[in-house]
Design a protein around this motif. Structure first.
Motif, PDB file in Angstrom:
ATOM      1  N   THR A 151       5.446   3.074   8.701  1.00 24.73           N
ATOM      2  CA  THR A 151       6.748   3.733   8.860  1.00 24.73           C
ATOM      3  C   THR A 151       7.558   3.154  10.015  1.00 24.73           C
ATOM      4  N   HIS A 152       7.116   2.022  10.540  1.00 25.77           N
ATOM      5  CA  HIS A 152       7.875   1.341  11.589  1.00 25.77           C
ATOM      6  C   HIS A 152       9.171   0.796  11.003  1.00 25.77           C
ATOM      7  N   LEU A 195       3.408  -7.720  10.743  1.00 27.14           N
ATOM      8  CA  LEU A 195       4.836  -7.684  11.022  1.00 27.14           C
ATOM      9  C   LEU A 195       5.263  -6.407  11.737  1.00 27.14           C
ATOM     10  N   ALA A 196       4.496  -5.331  11.574  1.00 26.26           N
ATOM     11  CA  ALA A 196       4.811  -4.053  12.221  1.00 26.26           C
ATOM     12  C   ALA A 196       3.502  -3.325  12.476  1.00 26.26           C
ATOM     13  N   LEU A 218       4.868   0.262   0.651  1.00 21.91           N
ATOM     14  CA  LEU A 218       4.993  -0.279   2.009  1.00 21.91           C
ATOM     15  C   LEU A 218       3.958  -1.345   2.320  1.00 21.91           C
ATOM     16  N   GLY A 219       4.310  -2.221   3.239  1.00 25.32           N
ATOM     17  CA  GLY A 219       3.392  -3.258   3.698  1.00 25.32           C
ATOM     18  C   GLY A 219       3.693  -3.635   5.128  1.00 25.32           C
ATOM     19  N   ALA A 234       0.861  -1.188   0.000  1.00 26.89           N
ATOM     20  CA  ALA A 234       0.000   0.000   0.000  1.00 26.89           C
ATOM     21  C   ALA A 234       0.898   1.239   0.000  1.00 26.89           C
ATOM     22  N   ASN A 235       0.303   2.398   0.292  1.00 24.20           N
ATOM     23  CA  ASN A 235       1.067   3.646   0.383  1.00 24.20           C
ATOM     24  C   ASN A 235       1.949   3.874  -0.847  1.00 24.20           C
TER      25      ASN A 235
END
Length: 460
Positions: free
Chosen positions: A273-274, A268-269, A244-245, A239-240
């Motif tokens: 932005t992790h 997973l996070a 990112l995923g 996404a994003n």
């Protein structure tokens, strides 16, 4: 021409003056005698003779001058034509070299780089002398001999200050690849099909739209045999901005996967932005661990599905954040780093500045989670659409049209040899290939293609 005529006139005047000087007669006082009422005197008429020999010499000199003038005139005319052409050529070369002037300005070809080259040679010496080398074969000794000769050539460069750095780096790259292939690899990594190459790829045996949305055009999917015989089909959408995923969806059986039921989502996070978030579509699930590029860094993350722990591995000098994405048809963002797995092995593919943006292949030890071997290819990463590894051989694809890819290149880590003459077609349903990797258990290729999930049978 006018100037030339003036010069010729001047020479004629000079000739007359020379003759006049050479043939001048001075008056002499002659004592006479009176005889029979007359004055009688003897006169030597030779002093009034015409200087024929001197005239011939001056004539010859004049002819030589005329010949020289004629040659000069010819050269002047020729020069008047060629000089503008030479000036145009020089200006063209100067203009073309301006873009490379930074090489000289930044000192990219100097003694410092010879020192760096020597350091790389020493590192290769250390690799060759490593106890893990396969001493039984003669390849290690051949590399050692060639490396010694290579060192002599570099030493000559220091003395003569004349060298072609890129040629020497290419030679060192080849020796380094051969050394990597020569090194012993643990038996649990040795591929049972190391001598086999892909000959053909079937039409898609699975074609399915991802279960999330048609807007998820980037991501990855595959089949993980897992540990203890457990099998799972997995999907990881991005996404994003297709960057990112944080979630991987799992199906326990093929039937559940095809029916879109009984799935389990693994987070997973906790945010996109992790530090442990997924970046790019290079993800792969291998033996119960999710491997992927960590968020915003040239690092690999390994998320253990059982312990929920994350390990990290830095990829030295790896390009990231769209520095070296796949770019043959149109650049696919966030594809700088991707992973592949074959029979008992995990691999990571990326590009570096040191290798001029060309592909680098590294073997990852999943137990210690470190890089054990690295090969440098001559395949420019931006010239391909995707890559995958089968039996220790890196394959690269390129865009043919919206519905067809072609495997055109192979690099064998066993021998260090490259082959760019392949032509193996792969059918697809969309232009963009976000992820492509091989599963050594079912001998299939898995592709995430414009939001669709496709798989193919590989033939050897």
């Amino acid at each position: 021409m006018e100037k030339l005529r003036h010069i010729q006139s001047f020479i004629m005047i000079l000739l007359v003056l020379l003759l006049a000087t050479a043939g001048s007669v001075h008056a002499h006082r002659v004592q006479g005698l009176e005889r029979n009422g007359a004055c009688v005197c003897e006169v030597n008429s030779s002093i009034c003779a015409f200087p024929a020999s001197k005239y011939d010499a001056v004539t010859e000199l004049l002819q030589n001058c005329q010949d020289s003038l004629q040659n000069l005139q010819t050269q002047t005319v020729t020069g008047a034509k060629t000089v503008p052409e030479m000036e145009a050529t020089l200006n063209n070369v100067t203009k073309r070299l301006e873009k490379f002037q930074y090489l000289n300005n930044q000192g990219l070809y100097n003694a410092l780089h010879l020192n760096q080259l020597s350091q790389e040679i020493q590192q290769l010496h250390d690799t060759i002398n490593n106890v893990d080398l396969d001493k039984a074969g003669g390849e290690a000794q051949r590399i050692h001999t060639e490396l010694q000769k290579f060192q002599v050539d570099v030493n000559k460069m220091y003395k003569n200050n004349v060298f072609n750095l890129e040629t020497m780096r290419e030679k060192l790259r080849s020796l380094s690849n051969r050394a990597q292939s020569c090194r012993s690899i643990p038996q649990d990594f040795r591929s049972s099909c190391s001598q086999r190459t892909v000959r053909n790829i079937s039409a898609p045996v699975v074609t399915k739209l991802n279960p999330f949305s048609t807007s998820y055009i980037a991501g990855a999917w595959g089949h993980d045999p897992g540990l203890d015989g457990e099998e799972a089909y997995w999907i990881q959408p991005l996404a994003n901005g297709n960057r990112l995923g944080i979630t991987v969806r799992f199906y326990q059986t093929y039937e559940d996967f095809m029916a879109g039921r009984n799935h389990r989502d693994e987070t997973l996070a906790n945010s996109y932005t992790h530090a442990n978030a997924i970046q790019g579509p290079g993800t792969i699930v291998y033996k119960g661990v999710v491997y992927y590029q960590c968020y915003n860094l040239p690092e690999l993350c390994a998320f253990d599905l059982k312990t929920k722990q994350v390990r990290r591995l830095t990829l030295p000098d790896a390009g990231f954040n769209n520095k070296f994405p796949y770019c043959y048809y149109s650049c696919l963002d966030w594809t700088d780093i991707n992973l592949s797995a074959d029979d008992k092995g995990l691999w990571v593919m990326y590009a570096t500045e040191a290798n001029h943006g060309n592909m680098v292949v590294s073997r990852v030890d999943t137990e210690g989670f470190n890089i054990t071997h690295t090969w440098k290819t001559r395949l420019f990463k931006r010239s391909v659409t995707n890559t995958f590894i089968v039996c220790g051989v890196l394959y690269a694809t390129r865009y043919i049209n919206t519905y067809k890819e072609e495997v055109f290149y192979a690099f064998d880590t066993t021998t260090g040899m490259e082959d760019n003459t392949l032509s193996i077609p792969i059918e697809k349903v969309a232009a963009v290939v976000a992820n492509l990797h091989f599963n050594p258990k079912d001998m299939r290729l898995y592709m995430y293609n414009g939001g669709y999930m496709l798989s193919y049978q590989a033939y050897f």
